[in-house]
Design a protein around this motif. Structure first.
Motif, PDB file in Angstrom:
ATOM      1  N   THR A  24       0.785  -1.082   0.098  1.00  0.00           N
ATOM      2  CA  THR A  24       0.087  -0.051   0.192  1.00  0.00           C
ATOM      3  C   THR A  24       0.826   1.270   0.041  1.00  0.00           C
ATOM      4  O   THR A  24       2.015   1.137   0.001  1.00  0.00           O
ATOM      5  N   HIS A  25       0.279   2.487  -0.306  1.00  0.00           N
ATOM      6  CA  HIS A  25       0.998   3.671  -0.281  1.00  0.00           C
ATOM      7  C   HIS A  25       1.204   4.345   1.121  1.00  0.00           C
ATOM      8  O   HIS A  25       0.542   4.154   2.202  1.00  0.00           O
ATOM      9  N   GLY A  26       2.355   4.754   1.191  1.00  0.00           N
ATOM     10  CA  GLY A  26       2.441   5.812   2.481  1.00  0.00           C
ATOM     11  C   GLY A  26       1.534   7.074   2.794  1.00  0.00           C
ATOM     12  O   GLY A  26       0.611   7.157   1.737  1.00  0.00           O
ATOM     13  N   PRO A  27       1.676   7.799   3.459  1.00  0.00           N
ATOM     14  CA  PRO A  27       0.734   8.895   3.916  1.00  0.00           C
ATOM     15  C   PRO A  27       0.952  10.000   2.756  1.00  0.00           C
ATOM     16  O   PRO A  27       1.710   9.943   2.036  1.00  0.00           O
ATOM     17  N   GLY A  28      -0.087  10.797   2.574  1.00  0.00           N
ATOM     18  CA  GLY A  28      -0.127  11.842   1.452  1.00  0.00           C
ATOM     19  C   GLY A  28      -1.344  12.232   1.200  1.00  0.00           C
ATOM     20  O   GLY A  28      -2.458  11.716   1.541  1.00  0.00           O
ATOM     21  N   GLY A  29      -1.373  13.251   0.182  1.00  0.00           N
ATOM     22  CA  GLY A  29      -2.738  13.683  -0.596  1.00  0.00           C
ATOM     23  C   GLY A  29      -3.776  14.242   0.581  1.00  0.00           C
ATOM     24  O   GLY A  29      -4.778  14.490   0.082  1.00  0.00           O
ATOM     25  N   GLY A  30      -3.411  14.588   1.870  1.00  0.00           N
ATOM     26  CA  GLY A  30      -4.442  15.194   2.719  1.00  0.00           C
ATOM     27  C   GLY A  30      -5.344  14.243   3.472  1.00  0.00           C
ATOM     28  O   GLY A  30      -6.248  14.569   4.112  1.00  0.00           O
ATOM     29  N   ASP A  31      -4.945  12.687   3.048  1.00  0.00           N
ATOM     30  CA  ASP A  31      -5.695  11.711   3.867  1.00  0.00           C
ATOM     31  C   ASP A  31      -5.537  12.135   5.471  1.00  0.00           C
ATOM     32  O   ASP A  31      -4.381  11.740   5.729  1.00  0.00           O
ATOM     33  N   GLY A  32      -6.622  11.525   6.062  1.00  0.00           N
ATOM     34  CA  GLY A  32      -6.581  11.348   7.511  1.00  0.00           C
ATOM     35  C   GLY A  32      -6.650  10.218   8.133  1.00  0.00           C
ATOM     36  O   GLY A  32      -6.747   9.096   7.467  1.00  0.00           O
ATOM     37  N   TYR A  33      -6.050  10.116   9.476  1.00  0.00           N
ATOM     38  CA  TYR A  33      -5.934   8.874  10.005  1.00  0.00           C
ATOM     39  C   TYR A  33      -6.823   8.760  11.180  1.00  0.00           C
ATOM     40  O   TYR A  33      -7.130   9.910  11.789  1.00  0.00           O
ATOM     41  N   ILE A  34      -7.213   7.407  11.733  1.00  0.00           N
ATOM     42  CA  ILE A  34      -8.165   7.510  12.934  1.00  0.00           C
ATOM     43  C   ILE A  34      -7.726   6.169  13.837  1.00  0.00           C
ATOM     44  O   ILE A  34      -7.062   5.406  13.343  1.00  0.00           O
ATOM     45  N   SER A  91     -13.060   2.803   1.288  1.00  0.00           N
ATOM     46  CA  SER A  91     -12.574   4.227   1.800  1.00  0.00           C
ATOM     47  C   SER A  91     -13.656   5.175   2.159  1.00  0.00           C
ATOM     48  O   SER A  91     -14.640   5.102   1.765  1.00  0.00           O
ATOM     49  N   ARG A  92     -13.111   5.844   3.033  1.00  0.00           N
ATOM     50  CA  ARG A  92     -14.114   7.099   3.830  1.00  0.00           C
ATOM     51  C   ARG A  92     -13.198   8.113   3.802  1.00  0.00           C
ATOM     52  O   ARG A  92     -12.069   8.341   3.706  1.00  0.00           O
ATOM     53  N   ALA A  93     -13.956   9.242   3.539  1.00  0.00           N
ATOM     54  CA  ALA A  93     -13.445  10.644   3.485  1.00  0.00           C
ATOM     55  C   ALA A  93     -12.956  11.161   4.811  1.00  0.00           C
ATOM     56  O   ALA A  93     -13.986  11.378   5.632  1.00  0.00           O
ATOM     57  N   VAL A  94     -11.799  11.206   5.083  1.00  0.00           N
ATOM     58  CA  VAL A  94     -11.489  11.410   6.320  1.00  0.00           C
ATOM     59  C   VAL A  94     -10.202  12.646   6.039  1.00  0.00           C
ATOM     60  O   VAL A  94      -9.248  12.259   5.458  1.00  0.00           O
ATOM     61  N   PRO A  95     -10.511  13.830   6.512  1.00  0.00           N
ATOM     62  CA  PRO A  95      -9.470  15.006   6.482  1.00  0.00           C
ATOM     63  C   PRO A  95      -8.308  14.812   7.347  1.00  0.00           C
ATOM     64  O   PRO A  95      -8.316  14.153   8.441  1.00  0.00           O
TER      65      PRO A  95
END
Length: 328
Positions: A117-127, A257-261
């Protein structure tokens, strides 16, 4: 002044809103699993168990449906308290921190727990989600014990974690990594991991399987197979392992996927708020807010029990640690 009861009422609304999204994500995961089982049956006639490759026996199963503590209603919220270093808090034997009221930050070492899978980026958030799966005890033990072994490099720790999630045979690791494993894990844990390891899959059999596996799942299965091969090669470098595990280039949205800022808060079950701001898979800024009157006061923040789960399932799950990153 922030009060625990007033903040909690706001947080509950965001938590309930996530319940329906979790159901949708579970359905998407089940659909992919069903397609994959059919593909394996057609290719191998049942010789390979798909559950061994991607199913319930996967060492770490934590995924987006497990991240049930997001607080959507606190997006763009910043605590009023002055931000302090988490390193000012009392440490615990687990490498964690004894929480006190206030707003804290730690730039820590983090680790990839999902190859392919890809590393962090693109403004995606984490929970926030807790570690789950047959290897959760071994993974948390490595991360906890690493705090008391600053002489062990972050790359060596990541190599052991990749060996676990790829189900590589620890007896095939290099002498260096065997020595590191023996310092961070108990003999019982090492025996258990070796017992659940997978044999190397012949290239022609794996190739036939890959031709029929859905794209997102194919990337993970293929990366884990590459890691098993590399970990058994004494000449393989960490950069080769990283290239197999961490995808580069454009990334779309993964299934479910879910939109998470970026910067979304999670409400930990112990009563504190936490958010994860990763710079890459190797390091994450963790912020914790403990309101006045919170039941979290005096409790432990144990980073090894925290997996930062991305809203985009095509990105990596990141387990946190109590080891500061670089000079932070």
């Amino acid at each position: 002044m922030h009060t625990w009861n007033s903040i909690k009422r706001v947080a509950v609304r965001g938590t309930l809103a996530f319940a329906l999204a979790a159901v949708v994500t579970d359905a998407a995961a089940a659909q992919i699993g069903g397609r994959l089982r059919g593909a394996v049956g057609r290719v191998t006639g049942g010789r390979l168990s798909v559950d061994q490759l991607v199913g319930g026996d996967h060492p770490i199963t934590t995924s987006l449906p497990d991240a049930r503590w997001a607080v959507d209603s606190l997006d763009n919220f910043t605590p009023r308290e002055a931000k302090r270093s988490m390193m000012q808090l009392q440490r615990t034997p687990n490498g964690g921190f004894v929480l006190q009221p206030g707003y804290y930050e730690l730039h820590n070492q983090s680790y990839c727990l999902k190859a392919g899978t890809h590393g962090p980026g693109g403004g995606d958030g984490y929970i926030f989600a807790p570690p789950k799966g047959p290897a959760e005890d071994a993974v948390m033990t490595i991360v906890r014990n690493s705090v008391n072994h600053p002489e062990i490099s972050q790359s060596d720790i990541q190599t052991l974690l990749w060996a676990i999630i790829a189900r590589a045979k620890f007896e095939d690791l290099s002498p260096q990594h065997k020595a590191v494993a023996s310092r961070l894990l108990t003999p019982r844990q090492l025996t258990s991991l070796n017992r659940s390891a997978l044999d190397l899959i012949p290239g022609d059999e794996m190739g036939a399987l890959m031709d029929r596996v859905p794209g997102p799942v194919r990337q993970v299965v293929q990366a884990e197979a590459q890691l098993r091969n590399l970990l058994a090669d004494p000449t393989a470098s960490f950069s080769q392992l990283e290239a197999a595990a961490v995808l580069t280039g454009a990334v779309g949205l993964g299934p479910g996927s879910r939109a998470v800022p970026a910067g979304r808060w999670s409400l930990h079950p112990d009563g504190y708020y936490i958010r994860y701001l990763p710079s890459s898979y190797t390091n994450t800024v963790v912020q914790i807010w403990v309101p006045q009157g919170s039941p979290a006061v005096g409790k432990e923040y144990d980073p090894a029990t925290h997996i930062a789960v991305p809203g985009n399932t095509a990105r990596q799950r990141l387990i946190q640690s109590g080891r500061p990153y670089g000079n932070h």
